[in-house]
Design a protein around this motif. Sequence first.
Motif, PDB file in Angstrom:
ATOM      1  N   UNK A 284       0.839  -1.203   0.000  1.00  0.00           N
ATOM      2  CA  UNK A 284       0.000   0.000   0.000  1.00  0.00           C
ATOM      3  C   UNK A 284       0.872   1.249   0.000  1.00  0.00           C
ATOM      4  N   UNK A 285       1.983   1.182   0.741  1.00  0.00           N
ATOM      5  CA  UNK A 285       2.910   2.315   0.787  1.00  0.00           C
ATOM      6  C   UNK A 285       3.502   2.575  -0.600  1.00  0.00           C
ATOM      7  N   UNK A 286       3.830   1.487  -1.308  1.00  0.00           N
ATOM      8  CA  UNK A 286       4.387   1.638  -2.653  1.00  0.00           C
ATOM      9  C   UNK A 286       3.340   2.232  -3.600  1.00  0.00           C
ATOM     10  N   UNK A 287       2.081   1.832  -3.400  1.00  0.00           N
ATOM     11  CA  UNK A 287       1.024   2.330  -4.283  1.00  0.00           C
ATOM     12  C   UNK A 287       0.598   3.749  -3.946  1.00  0.00           C
ATOM     13  N   UNK A 288       0.948   4.209  -2.739  1.00  0.00           N
ATOM     14  CA  UNK A 288       0.459   5.507  -2.257  1.00  0.00           C
ATOM     15  C   UNK A 288       0.687   6.660  -3.235  1.00  0.00           C
ATOM     16  N   UNK A 289       1.917   6.840  -3.771  1.00  0.00           N
ATOM     17  CA  UNK A 289       2.107   7.961  -4.691  1.00  0.00           C
ATOM     18  C   UNK A 289       1.190   7.895  -5.908  1.00  0.00           C
TER      19      UNK A 289
END
Lengths: 281, 281
Positions: B17-22
Amino acid sequence: MFRKGRVFLLFLLPGLLLLLIFYVIPLFSGIFYSVTDGSKANAFVGLKNYESLWQNKMFQLGLKNTLELSVISAPILWVASFFLALLLQSISPRGGFFRSSALLPYLAPSSAMLLVWLVLFDYGGPLNRVADALGLQRVMWLESDALRVPIIVMFIWKNLGFCMVIFLAALQTVPQSLYEYATLEGGGFFVKAFRVALPHILPTAFLVFVLAWINTFKIFKEVYIIAGSYPDRSVYTLQHYMNNMFSRLDYQMVTAAAYSFAVIVLVLFAMLFLLQRRAAQ
Amino acid sequence: MKKRHILLRLILTLLALLILLPLVLTAVYSFCAPTEIKAFMQTRNQYGTALMELKLRPNLFSLDQYWRVLIQDTSLLRYYFNSIGYTAATLLGQIVIIPMLAYALSRFEFRGRDVISFAVIVLLLLPFQVTMVPTVLTLRRLGLMDTMWAIILPSLTSPFYVFLLRQSMLGIPGELFEAAQIDGAGPARCYVHIALPVSRAMIGAAVALSFADCWNMVEQPLVFLPNRTDLHPLSVVFNQLSQESTGVEFAGAVLYLLPALLIYLFFQDDIMTGIALSEMK
């Protein structure tokens, strides 16, 4: 294997001609520029261009930054993708969501992602908000030396999934029994990682390192989209220097810089290759 | 054992999810009204104690950004079409030339084959900072600088994809070709009916990766099209967009991400299998 006939020319020539015209031939003919003075007479000056290039402060800065950024980012990328691949392997066949999400940034154009990174790393942005909440000093990410951090983060974010997927494919070939044996012997995660998995996939591990390293030379892209053609000294790369020389039509310096860098890079990879050979034995 | 797995899966999901955040934030911001984005982007670069608003959703859902980019003011679209043109032409050329070259280098025996294969690997290792110099020399000689060909022609034989496809064609069992030859098939038929279909996954992977390269190019236009900024692809234009907010930049970013996302979804399996197949040595 086909041995007879000339049919191979049909397949070979289109690609070979393009390779020769755009890379191989000018790679050799360009040596001429680097050893002449660029005047009308084009006098032969020997290694003079190289001398003045290596004394040029901006070339030194660009080369130093390019190599430093590589030395920092390539190992981080390699280690992080290796560990993530191991973790992902240990929960396989689950983990498809993570795999897909991690690979997605490789396709996402960094230029389109720039805007959101500018927000995330702003002095008053979410990242510094977290720093505030933890009682830490806020950092001016987008200025001066600290600029390297967002640039490396953007780079890792983009390339992590790709390297991980290559590792993952290789890890699938490690026999499960080797892990089980290591567990019986009381080996923990790190023993399994470095004593069992890594030796088994050494060629792939080497390949990922080389690919990661090649990609770090393209870090100019991240610098350019954040800071443009004239960035802070801490992130001024070799590509900046060369673009600058190109716009001044200074082909002597450009070619000298290209050949100098080519020698550095090829020596570096040759050393890596020898190291891998030795490790494999 | 089971418990550790659940914890690990939780951590990896959070990381995903952190990777997808941007990416998600870019999409969310594209649905803000242009005035809202303009005001939001103006709160950047303030070095007091003030924090930027933590914006996680639009105040008012609006498609106004898309309306303006796509219909009202089409100046961005022109660059968008440049990107499409370069990428389409490059991929079409590559898909004809590169598999043929790889076929010649993997399934034929002729003098000079190993030299060419070695040259491809050396070119693959050389960074863009080096290879761009010979390319510029040829482009100038042919009078192609500042034309669209300057972007397309040099990338038609991208060494990385020649290498990948050659590896995968080397891996095809020789019996397949021998059987076809006994049935009377020549090299050309073997190419169409064996080499291409068997390497399908690798070709798919190469198309996806090459798309990512083209769609994301920054260095090439700066060096090869220095005086024709009107021919630049959108990927180079983004950093000018970010300097002064026009309020529509996030819709522009999403429109630029969208084709990459589609390519990713379409070729995702090919990338995974392609990489797994390519037992790299």
